[in-house]
Structure formats: C-alpha cells, structure tokens
Design an enzyme around this catalytic site. Structure first.
Site: not given
Length: 256
Positions: A12, A14, A98, A100, A170, A176
């Site tokens: 990914n 991003k 996801h 985020e 996840e 991150g």
C-alpha cells in the site's frame, strides 16, 4: 500454511511516490516477478497513478488495487472515486476499511459494508481491513472489536461473494509506529477471524479465504509472520514504497 495457498503480499503506497517513481517501481516489479508463480503480489497506488500502473502491469502476475472507493457507483460526490472508475482503468482489487479511513476519515462499519457490496457488484475484490486500537487491546477488547467489524462489515454478504474477499488484520497500534504484533499475537487474531467466519458462514469457506497481516511489516519480520499457520500473506505499508525492501519481503515470503 494451514492450506496449500500461495502467499499473497500487497504493498500500500498510501500518499507517497511520484508518477515517475511509481512507473519505475511497477516495471521493476513486473520484471522481477516474471515467471514466478509461487506467490501472489500486488500494489495499491494513489488514484491518480492507477491508469498508468495498470497499463504497465497488465498481463503480469502483479495485481493492482485502489486504496479506496465510494459506496455509490456515480453521483454528486465531489472529490470521490467510484468502483466503476477503478474497474475501468484495470484494477482487480480495492482496499476497504483501512484503519486510516476508519480513524482519520471516520468511516463507520455501515459505510464500509456498503463499499464492500458495491465493489462486489462490479467484480472488484475487496481487501477488507479490520483491527483494534492500542487502548482496545490493553482493555482486553481485541476480539470484541474484531468480531463487530467483521459481522457489521460483512452484513448481507453471501457465502459465494465472501470467496472474492481478502481480509487483512492490521492492529492500529502497529501501523507506521515501528511496533509489530508478535507473530504469535497476530496468529491468534487470525485464528479468531477464521473462527468467526466459520461461525457466520462455514468451516471450508473460512479455511479457503486469505487473511493477511499488516502493521510495520519489514523484510526482517516478514518470514516469521508468514510462518504462522493462520497468516496467508502480508499487507505492507512503509516498506512497500522502496522497491528493494518490498522485493526482499516478497523473496523471503516466497521461499516459505
């Protein structure tokens, strides 16, 4: 692996890279994986790169996924991108739910469920993400959170449709941050996800679906993670925007 499955590794990107670097990356990946059928691989470029990246990876063994879609197929939704648009440029998969999107953009389970059904309706394969936050894990609520996300996200999804879905676990606290769930911790949640699918659908379907792990995946921990019995592959974030590190992950995973 619990079943004979080719591991699936997808990167990914991003909101990273440039079109020039993305094109170079895709060409290198295509060449590096040519003729290698022991692993499934994919990338998730930004929307604006998708057409070019899809063109490069057409007829290769690397799939292309969008990072998101809207739940509606068309309409007055300024700034959004529809499943039909994604499909038209050549994508086969799409990330949905996801962390985020959930936590920065406040997407709830109902909206995520609508996106999944829309993706399936145009023959896009959803990569459906679930995961708990650090406070939820510390409070012992991991399984409750995951179960709710799964059940609500898959509401009214039929068994024949579920076959087209990839699930990605996840843990939000490991994305991150440099922190990674211990392989045994990740495997325990993957097992719980599979058991939940067994309870909601059936055991054979639960065994057949892919469940990926995502969360600070690096070349150094990729093999240890995929050596776990319930982890079928990896959703890679930061390490997927550097070609050398992403290829190294693919190589160590494909060697089993």
């Amino acid at each position: 692996m619990a079943m004979i499955k080719r591991p699936f590794v997808i990167g990914n990107w991003k909101m990273n890279l440039t079109l020039v670097r993305g094109i170079e990356f895709a060409k290198l990946l295509k060449d590096s994986l040519h003729g290698k059928d022991g692993i499934m691989c994919g990338v998730c470029p930004p929307f604006i790169f998708l057409k070019e990246i899809c063109k490069i990876l057409e007829d290769s063994n690397v799939c292309v996924a969008a990072q998101n879609i809207h739940s509606e197929k068309y309409g007055a939704y300024t700034g959004e991108v529809s499943a039909l648009m994604i499909k038209e440029v050549g994508c086969t998969h799409v990330l949905i739910g996801h962390s985020e999107r959930r936590h920065i953009f406040h997407e709830d389970d109902s909206f995520i469920n609508a996106k999944i059904k829309t993706a399936l309706s145009v023959n896009l394969k959803p990569i459906f993400c679930v995961g708990e936050m650090l406070d939820e894990r510390e409070a012992g609520r991991t399984k409750d959170v995951i179960r709710n996300q799964l059940v609500r996200g898959l509401r009214d999804v039929r068994a024949d449709q579920l076959k087209e879905i990839v699930i990605a676990y996840e843990p939000v606290w490991a994305i991150g941050t440099g922190k990674t769930a211990l392989p045994e911790q990740a495997d325990e949640v993957h097992s719980f996800i599979r058991n939940t699918i067994t309870n909601e659908y059936d055991k054979n379907l639960a065994k057949s679906i892919y469940i990926l792990y995502g969360g600070s995946v690096k070349p150094e921990n990729a093999k240890e993670l995929t050596d776990q019995s319930e982890i079928d592959g990896l959703l890679v974030g930061g390490a997927s925007i550097l070609f050398e590190s992403f290829l190294k992950i693919i190589e160590v995973v494909s060697k089993g």
